[in-house]
Design a protein around this motif. Structure first.
Motif, short mmCIF file in Angstrom:
data_model
loop_
_atom_site.label_atom_id
_atom_site.label_comp_id
_atom_site.label_asym_id
_atom_site.label_seq_id
_atom_site.Cartn_x
_atom_site.Cartn_y
_atom_site.Cartn_z
N SER A 189 51.67 36.54 45.56
CA SER A 189 50.63 37.51 45.19
C SER A 189 50.95 38.31 43.94
O SER A 189 50.04 38.85 43.31
CB SER A 189 50.38 38.46 46.36
OG SER A 189 51.55 39.18 46.71
N GLU A 190 52.22 38.39 43.54
CA GLU A 190 52.55 39.19 42.36
C GLU A 190 51.96 38.58 41.09
O GLU A 190 51.48 39.29 40.21
CB GLU A 190 54.05 39.35 42.21
CG GLU A 190 54.45 40.26 41.06
CD GLU A 190 55.93 40.53 41.00
OE1 GLU A 190 56.34 41.42 40.22
OE2 GLU A 190 56.70 39.86 41.72
N ILE A 237 35.21 28.63 45.54
CA ILE A 237 34.10 29.50 45.14
C ILE A 237 34.62 30.70 44.36
O ILE A 237 34.05 31.09 43.33
CB ILE A 237 33.31 29.95 46.38
CG1 ILE A 237 32.59 28.76 47.01
CG2 ILE A 237 32.30 31.05 46.01
CD1 ILE A 237 31.94 29.07 48.35
N GLY A 238 35.70 31.31 44.86
CA GLY A 238 36.28 32.44 44.15
C GLY A 238 36.75 32.07 42.75
O GLY A 238 36.57 32.85 41.80
N GLY A 256 42.87 34.03 34.88
CA GLY A 256 43.74 35.17 34.67
C GLY A 256 43.24 36.40 35.41
O GLY A 256 42.48 36.30 36.38
N GLY A 257 43.67 37.57 34.95
CA GLY A 257 43.26 38.80 35.60
C GLY A 257 44.35 39.84 35.55
O GLY A 257 45.38 39.66 34.87
N GLY A 295 46.48 42.81 41.65
CA GLY A 295 45.56 41.87 41.01
C GLY A 295 45.40 40.57 41.75
O GLY A 295 44.65 39.69 41.30
N PHE A 296 46.05 40.40 42.90
CA PHE A 296 46.01 39.15 43.66
C PHE A 296 44.58 38.72 43.97
O PHE A 296 44.20 37.55 43.81
CB PHE A 296 46.81 39.34 44.94
CG PHE A 296 47.00 38.10 45.77
CD1 PHE A 296 47.35 36.88 45.20
CD2 PHE A 296 46.87 38.16 47.16
CE1 PHE A 296 47.55 35.75 45.97
CE2 PHE A 296 47.06 37.03 47.94
CZ PHE A 296 47.41 35.83 47.35
N VAL A 297 43.75 39.67 44.41
CA VAL A 297 42.37 39.35 44.80
C VAL A 297 41.49 39.18 43.58
O VAL A 297 40.51 38.43 43.61
CB VAL A 297 41.82 40.46 45.72
CG1 VAL A 297 40.36 40.18 46.11
CG2 VAL A 297 42.67 40.60 46.97
#
Length: 318
Positions: free
Chosen positions: A33-34, A194-195, A202-203, A209-211
């Motif tokens: 998740s990091e 879908i996500g 990226g993000g 920022g995982f989600v």
């Protein structure tokens, strides 16, 4: 020692083994998740899990083709959504808090059975349900002066998982463990895809920022930890199913609550996450409430897997 005692002991050990595996593998999620993406994680892990389940079915360990595609896909929506929330919360909340929220599921099963199915419930189980909700509030410890809705999301996951458990009995009574597991992981893969389509590549950086991240470059470490998660989930759920095949549902369901202990222990070892006295007391209330409900309910529904009996004979379908 008689055969019944041996089977009960083997069932308990199987459940404990499954929870031990899940308690470790769920704590590996922060390694992903990091820098990774929740959606990418679910899509890749879901595909891996379905392929592994198909291989198991190919060598004769169960049947992957469902009796009713519509029922299995419909049922899969609820636990898959619950797991989206569950793993998403692990990036911003302590792991013990997230798991405690998921373990409110048996309380919601009881509520659903009373409100929508007309089940008559005695004062003991009603009191246990109220005690469990108090325990959940003690764990999440919401601040009334500055409410943070995120802390309630694990309880939402527990509610959705409860719906999945109830509809499993209603819609999928003759489906096998492999078919149900494949439907669950396949639905998660679809949600992940879908996500990834909706979110840009990226993000934001960091655990929070995982989600919010879309597709990110897959490193060797990410492939490794996602594979470990996929294999660990199948092993853990398989051991749980085995436990429900060997033992009486109400008896073995109590041992599922060991996940709270195992997961909190590994969160402390791996991530230095500690649980305060009030949260520990809340976990104890959740465990006590769930144990009372499980032992006083003929068709006790577990949290991480569901035993599927034949409606007429009580025989388990494999």
């Amino acid at each position: 020692m008689g055969n019944a005692e041996l089977r009960s002991g083997a069932a308990a050990l199987s459940i404990l083994g499954g929870m031990f595996v899940l308690g470790i593998t769920d704590n590996f999620v922060p390694y992903i998740s990091e820098t990774g993406s929740l959606w990418q994680f679910h899509m890749v892990r879901g595909i891996m899990a379905v392929v592994l389940l198909a291989l198991l079915a190919a060598v004769g360990v169960g049947v992957i083709r469902p009796v009713s595609w519509r029922a299995v896909l419909g049922r899969s929506i609820f636990p898959a959504t619950a797991m989206l929330i569950y793993f998403g919360c692990m990036s911003v909340l302590p792991i013990g808090v997230v798991i405690a929220g998921l373990f409110t599921s048996p309380l919601f099963v009881l509520l659903i059975s009373v409100v929508f199915q007309g089940t008559r419930v005695g004062a003991v189980r009603v009191g246990a349900a109220l005690l469990g909700f108090v325990g959940a509030l003690m764990v999440i410890q919401p601040d009334p002066t500055a409410p943070d809705l995120i802390v309630f999301l694990p309880i939402v996951a527990g509610f959705l998982y409860a719906i999945g458990a109830v509809v499993t009995w209603q819609w999928c009574a003759k489906e096998g463990a492999i078919a149900l597991s494949a439907g669950f992981f396949g639905m998660l893969a679809v949600f992940g895809a879908i996500g990834l389509i909706i979110l840009p590549a990226g993000g934001p950086e960091g655990f929070a920022g995982f989600v919010q991240r879309g597709w990110v470059p897959m490193t060797g470490a990410m492939w490794f930890w996602i594979a470990v998660q996929a294999v660990g989930s199948i092993i853990g759920i398989g051991l749980i199913f085995r436990g429900y095949l060997l033992g009486e549902a109400g008896y073995v369901a109590v041992f599922e609550y060991s996940l709270l202990v195992f997961a909190s222990f590994w969160a402390w070892v791996l991530w230095d996450q500690t649980v305060g006295p009030l949260a520990l007391a809340g976990m104890a209330l959740i465990i006590a409430a769930g144990a009372v409900i499980a032992l006083r309910t003929e068709k006790a529904l577990p949290v991480r897997a569901v035993k599927i009996p034949d409606d007429e004979t009580g025989e388990v379908w494999r």
